[in-house]
Design an enzyme around this catalytic site. Structure first.
Site, PDB file in Angstrom:
ATOM      1  N   GLU A 198       0.822  -1.208   0.000  1.00 50.43           N
ATOM      2  CA  GLU A 198       0.000   0.000   0.000  1.00 50.43           C
ATOM      3  C   GLU A 198       0.856   1.258   0.000  1.00 50.43           C
ATOM      4  O   GLU A 198       0.451   2.303  -0.483  1.00 50.43           O
ATOM      5  CB  GLU A 198      -0.940  -0.007   1.216  1.00 50.43           C
ATOM      6  CG  GLU A 198      -2.393   0.079   0.773  1.00 50.43           C
ATOM      7  CD  GLU A 198      -3.389  -0.008   1.909  1.00 50.43           C
ATOM      8  OE1 GLU A 198      -4.215  -0.929   1.838  1.00 50.43           O
ATOM      9  OE2 GLU A 198      -3.381   0.810   2.833  1.00 50.43           O
ATOM     10  N   HIS A 225       9.226 -26.417   0.728  1.00 50.44           N
ATOM     11  CA  HIS A 225       8.563 -27.501  -0.004  1.00 50.44           C
ATOM     12  C   HIS A 225       7.456 -26.938  -0.876  1.00 50.44           C
ATOM     13  O   HIS A 225       6.472 -27.627  -1.152  1.00 50.44           O
ATOM     14  CB  HIS A 225       8.040 -28.537   0.990  1.00 50.44           C
ATOM     15  CG  HIS A 225       9.139 -29.079   1.836  1.00 50.44           C
ATOM     16  ND1 HIS A 225       9.846 -30.213   1.488  1.00 50.44           N
ATOM     17  CD2 HIS A 225       9.721 -28.592   2.956  1.00 50.44           C
ATOM     18  CE1 HIS A 225      10.797 -30.413   2.394  1.00 50.44           C
ATOM     19  NE2 HIS A 225      10.745 -29.440   3.293  1.00 50.44           N
ATOM     20  N   LYS A 227     -12.679   1.474  -2.366  1.00 51.84           N
ATOM     21  CA  LYS A 227     -13.667   1.717  -1.305  1.00 51.84           C
ATOM     22  C   LYS A 227     -14.852   2.495  -1.879  1.00 51.84           C
ATOM     23  O   LYS A 227     -16.010   2.194  -1.609  1.00 51.84           O
ATOM     24  CB  LYS A 227     -13.048   2.556  -0.168  1.00 51.84           C
ATOM     25  CG  LYS A 227     -12.142   1.790   0.792  1.00 51.84           C
ATOM     26  CD  LYS A 227     -11.700   2.712   1.945  1.00 51.84           C
ATOM     27  CE  LYS A 227     -10.753   2.038   2.910  1.00 51.84           C
ATOM     28  NZ  LYS A 227     -10.324   2.878   4.035  1.00 51.84           N
TER      29      LYS A 227
HETATM   30  O1  PA5 Z   1      -2.966   1.210   5.851  1.00 50.84           O
HETATM   31  C1  PA5 Z   1      -4.013   1.732   5.564  1.00 50.84           C
HETATM   32  O2  PA5 Z   1      -4.186   2.961   5.532  1.00 50.84           O
HETATM   33  C2  PA5 Z   1      -5.217   0.862   5.228  1.00 50.84           C
HETATM   34  O3  PA5 Z   1      -4.858  -0.488   5.127  1.00 50.84           O
HETATM   35  C3  PA5 Z   1      -6.256   0.980   6.310  1.00 50.84           C
HETATM   36  O4  PA5 Z   1      -5.716   0.541   7.530  1.00 50.84           O
HETATM   37  C4  PA5 Z   1      -7.478   0.149   5.956  1.00 50.84           C
HETATM   38  O5  PA5 Z   1      -7.994   0.516   4.696  1.00 50.84           O
HETATM   39  C5  PA5 Z   1      -8.552   0.341   7.013  1.00 50.84           C
HETATM   40  O6  PA5 Z   1      -8.847   1.699   7.118  1.00 50.84           O
HETATM   41  P1  PA5 Z   1      -9.509   2.292   8.414  1.00 50.84           P
HETATM   42  O7  PA5 Z   1      -8.556   2.108   9.547  1.00 50.84           O
HETATM   43  O8  PA5 Z   1      -9.765   3.715   8.103  1.00 50.84           O
HETATM   44  O9  PA5 Z   1     -10.749   1.501   8.643  1.00 50.84           O
END
Ligand code: PA5
Length: 477
Positions: free
Chosen positions: A304, A333, A447
Site C-alpha cells: 500500500e 517444499h 472503497k
Molecule cells: O494502511 C491503511 O491505511 C489501510 O490499510 C487501512 O488501515 C485500511 O484501509 C482500514 O482503514 P480504516 O482504519 O480507516 O478503517
C-alpha cells in the site's frame, strides 16, 4: 526507558547479513557492488535530513510512537481493567487496523493461546480477529464468543470503512439483543481518529470507551499506537518493552553511514535490487512460525505504501516491487523451487532467530534408518537453523540475491525493533522512488466503488458507473 539495561538492549540488537546481496558473493549480474550502495549515500542523506525536518514540523507522527510511554501506561491500566471484566477480546478492523495486532499476538503469545485456560494464559484474554466480511466467518464467531464475556474493539482510522462499520453494526445489534441497550455499551471499545469520522461521533453519542489514533498516523504505520498496544496489552504482551525495542531501532536509524543504519541499508538494497537488477518481487521469509503474520503485516505495509502510479511531481511512474510472504521451513517444499530456478526477479529477505525460547530434542531412536539416524541427539531448533542457513547459501550459489535479518531472540523488544525497521525501510524506499508512501489512492478508489454499489449517499456517480458495467457483464439484471 525502565526496560532492562543498556547491555541487555545491545545484546538484543538485530543485525543484517547482506553478504549474499553483493557481487563478490553472487556475481555482478545479480549482485550489487558495495560502491553502488555507497553511491546512494548522498541521496539517502538528503532523504534522512528531509525526513527529520518533517518530523520537527510535526509530520510523520509514526516515528514518535515509540516514545509515547505515558499513553502506553494508560493503555496498560485500561487493559488490566478489561482483563478483570472480560475473557474474550474481539478486534474488528481491516488492513492496517488489524494486521499489526495480529502479528504481535502471534509472535508473542503461546502458539495455542486461545486453547489454554485463563491461568495458563497468565490472566490474558482470548483473542479473536475479525478482519473480513465473510458471512460464514462472522456467523461462526458469534457461535464461539460469549456476549457476557466479550469486549469488541472496533478499530478504524477513518471511522467509515465499509467492512469494519458493517461488522460493527452486526456485533452491536447482537450485543443489544443479548445484553440490552444499556449493558451493550460496556462491551464496545472504539479506537479511531480523535476528530474525524462517523465512528467517533457514534462513540461519543453512545458513550463507548475510546482510544485515539494520532491524526497523522496512517493505518499501516499504526501498530505502535493504541491500534496495536491495546490488544497487545490484553493478550499479555509487555507493551513497554515493545516500545523500548522500537525506540532502540529508531536510534540506530539516526546513524549517518548507510551500512550502519539498518533502514538506509535495507531500503538501499531493496531499491537497487529492483531498479538496477530487475528484482520486481520482494520476498519476506521468516524462519519462525510465530512470524508468519508479521509477513502478512509487512506485505500490506509495503504494497500500500509503494505501489504508486504517480511520483511526487505528478509523473506516471507505476512503481513498487510486489511483496510476497513465505514461511520457513515449510515453503522450502513449495515456493522455494520457484525462488531457486524460476525467473531472476526476486530479492529474498530472510528473518532468522538465533535462540528459540524452547527447544525440542530429537530422541536417538530408530538410528538404523539413515533418514532418522542423523537427527538423534540434535534438536528442532538446530534443524530449523540449518535449513535457514542452507537455503540462503543455496540461493546464493544460484546467484539469487538474499539477505538475512537476525534476531538474537524473539521477544517484545526485538519485535519492536523489527516493526520500526520495516516501517522506516518502507518510508525510505518510498522516498527513493520519489513517491508518497503514506497515501493509498488505489485503495480509496476501490472503497468508493463499493460505497457506490451499496448505495451510500454521496457516491451515486461511482454507483451508476459500476452498475452499468455489471449490467453489461450480466451480473445485474
Ligand atoms: O494502511 C491503511 O491505511 C489501510 O490499510 C487501512 O488501515 C485500511 O484501509 C482500514 O482503514 P480504516 O482504519 O480507516 O478503517
Amino acid at each position: 526507558m525502565r526496560y532492562r539495561d543498556a547491555k541487555w538492549q545491545q545484546a538484543m540488537k538485530l543485525t543484517i547479513d547482506y553478504t549474499y546481496m553483493l557481487a563478490e558473493s553472487i556475481g555482478s549480474e545479480h549482485g550489487l557492488k558495495l560502491a553502488e550502495i555507497e553511491a546512494l549515500a548522498p541521496k539517502l542523506k538528503e532523504i534522512k535530513e528531509g525526513f527529520e525536518l518533517r518530523l520537527r514540523q510535526g509530520e510523520l507522527e509514526f516515528v514518535n510512537l515509540p516514545y509515547a510511554v505515558d499513553e502506553a501506561q494508560d493503555i496498560l491500566r485500561f487493559a488490566a481493567s478489561l482483563r478483570e471484566e472480560f475473557e474474550q477480546f474481539v478486534l474488528v478492523g481491516i488492513g492496517g487496523s488489524s494486521l499489526g495486532p495480529q502479528a504481535i499476538c502471534q509472535a508473542l503469545c503461546h502458539p495455542y493461546h486461545n486453547l489454554l485456560g485463563k491461568a495458563a494464559r497468565g490472566g490474558a484474554m482470548q483473542m479473536f480477529f475479525c478482519d473480513n466480511i465473510d458471512p460464514d466467518e462472522i456467523a461462526g464467531l458469534l457461535e464461539v464468543v460469549d456476549p457476557r464475556q466479550a469486549v469488541f474493539n472496533i478499530v478504524t482510522k477513518s471511522g467509515s470503512t465499509a467492512e469494519t462499520m458493517g461488522n460493527f453494526l452486526v456485533f452491536r445489534e447482537w450485543l443489544i439483543e443479548e445484553l440490552g441497550e444499556e449493558e451493550h455499551r460496556r462491551h464496545i471499545v472504539v479506537t479511531t481518529d480523535p476528530e474525524r469520522g462517523d465512528l467517533r461521533r457514534i462513540a461519543e453519542e453512545e458513550g463507548y470507551r475510546r482510544f485515539c489514533i494520532p491524526p497523522g498516523v496512517g493505518g499501516r504505520f499504526s501498530v505502535l499506537s493504541p491500534v496495536g498496544l491495546l490488544p497487545a496489552a490484553c493478550c499479555g504482551v509487555d507493551v513497554l518493552e515493545l516500545l523500548a525495542g522500537a525506540a532502540f531501532m529508531a536510534n540506530l536509524c539516526h546513524r549517518a553511514q548507510v551500512l550502519e543504519n539498518p533502514a538506509m541499508l535495507t531500503s538501499a538494497l531493496q531499491f537497487l535490487a529492483n531498479t538496477q537488477k530487475g528484482k520486481n518481487i520482494s520476498v519476506l521469509m521468516p524462519y519462525s512460525a510465530k512470524l508468519g503474520l508479521l509477513s502478512a503485516w509487512f506485505v500490506q505495509l509495503w504494497a500500500e505504501s509503494l505501489g504508486k502510479r504517480l511520483d511526487l511531481d505528478g509523473r506516471v511512474v507505476n512503481v513498487g516491487p510486489t511483496p510476497l510472504a513465505a514461511l520457513g521451513a515449510k515453503d522450502q517444499h513449495s515456493q522455494l523451487q520457484l525462488f531457486i530456478e524460476g525467473p531472476y526477479d526476486k530479492l529474498i529477505a530472510f528473518i532468522r532467530i538465533e535462540r528459540f525460547f524452547r527447544d525440542v530434542p530429537f530422541p536417538a531412536a530408530l538410528t538404523e534408518f539413515s533418514s532418522l539416524g542423523y537427527l538423534g541427539g540434535k534438536t528442532l531448533a538446530e534443524l530449523i537453523q540449518a535449513e535457514a542457513l542452507s537455503t540462503s547459501f543455496v540461493l546464493a550459489q544460484k546467484e539469487r540475491p538474499n539477505y538475512t535479518i537476525i534476531l538474537p531472540e524473539l521477544n517484545a523488544f526485538t519485535l519492536g525493533e523489527l516493526f520500526f525497521l520495516l516501517e522506516m525501510q518502507t518510508a525510505y524506499t518510498g522516498e527513493l522512488y520519489g513517491i508518497n508512501p503514506y497515501d493509498q489512492p488505489g485503495v480509496e478508489a476501490g472503497k468508493q466503488a463499493t460505497y457506490g454499489l451499496m448505495g451510500r449517499e454521496g457516491y451515486a456517480e461511482q454507483g451508476a458507473k459500476i452498475r452499468a458495467e455489471l449490467a453489461r457483464k450480466r451480473y445485474l439484471a
